[in-house]
Enzyme design. Sequence first.
Site, PDB file in Angstrom:
ATOM      1  N   GLY A  63      -0.349  -1.666   8.737  1.00 46.07           N
ATOM      2  CA  GLY A  63       0.082  -0.282   8.586  1.00 46.07           C
ATOM      3  C   GLY A  63       1.072   0.168   9.646  1.00 46.07           C
ATOM      4  O   GLY A  63       0.970  -0.195  10.813  1.00 46.07           O
TER       5      GLY A  63
ATOM      6  N   HIS B 223      23.768   2.569  11.931  1.00 49.21           N
ATOM      7  CA  HIS B 223      24.881   3.492  12.171  1.00 49.21           C
ATOM      8  C   HIS B 223      25.508   3.168  13.518  1.00 49.21           C
ATOM      9  O   HIS B 223      24.832   2.639  14.406  1.00 49.21           O
ATOM     10  CB  HIS B 223      24.382   4.941  12.157  1.00 49.21           C
ATOM     11  CG  HIS B 223      23.735   5.326  10.874  1.00 49.21           C
ATOM     12  ND1 HIS B 223      24.459   5.727   9.775  1.00 49.21           N
ATOM     13  CD2 HIS B 223      22.440   5.327  10.480  1.00 49.21           C
ATOM     14  CE1 HIS B 223      23.627   5.972   8.771  1.00 49.21           C
ATOM     15  NE2 HIS B 223      22.398   5.732   9.175  1.00 49.21           N
TER      16      HIS B 223
ATOM     17  N   ASN C 227       0.827  -1.196   0.000  1.00 52.34           N
ATOM     18  CA  ASN C 227       0.000   0.000   0.000  1.00 52.34           C
ATOM     19  C   ASN C 227       0.869   1.257   0.000  1.00 52.34           C
ATOM     20  O   ASN C 227       2.096   1.177  -0.073  1.00 52.34           O
ATOM     21  CB  ASN C 227      -0.965  -0.031   1.186  1.00 52.34           C
ATOM     22  CG  ASN C 227      -2.318   0.552   0.837  1.00 52.34           C
ATOM     23  OD1 ASN C 227      -2.410   1.513   0.091  1.00 52.34           O
ATOM     24  ND2 ASN C 227      -3.359  -0.042   1.372  1.00 52.34           N
TER      25      ASN C 227
END
Length: 154
Positions: free
Chosen positions: A140, A113, A83
């Site tokens: 989501g 990092h 999506n």
Amino acid sequence: MNETDKMLNGLPYLAWLDGLEEARVACRAALAAYNTMGPWNLPEMDQQIRGILGECGEDLMINQPFYCDYGSNITVGNHVFANFGLTILDVAPVRIGDHVLIGPHVSLYTAGHPMHPAGRASGYEWGLGITIGDHVWLGGNVIVNPGITIGSNV
């Protein structure tokens, strides 16, 4: 071993050397074209996304906008739907299996990092691959961090 080889093998690397910066710029140009295509251009969109991704199977749909670093380090299986707003930081390989559903604003982050400030100041970064199995649904706003494997039927 050049910086690209280091990057793809999970070793510390410098992201502006050995053509990596140019590869990211080329990917962003291809993404800009993809992300501005009209939804009525499905065959052209399919061709464009297949030119961005490393490998992909049949029946692929990635809703715009889509963002990634290189694209070439992403492998997508068959029958995959993503999506709006998918972001994949693909400094390491990302493998997405078959029959995968990806909700809006999902992020797959292979990049990392150094934790110590002096290490971050050195400019080095690293990446660990992500694998997503078959028959997976990522709802989501899910964030998948470096080095994660999500099995099948999840």
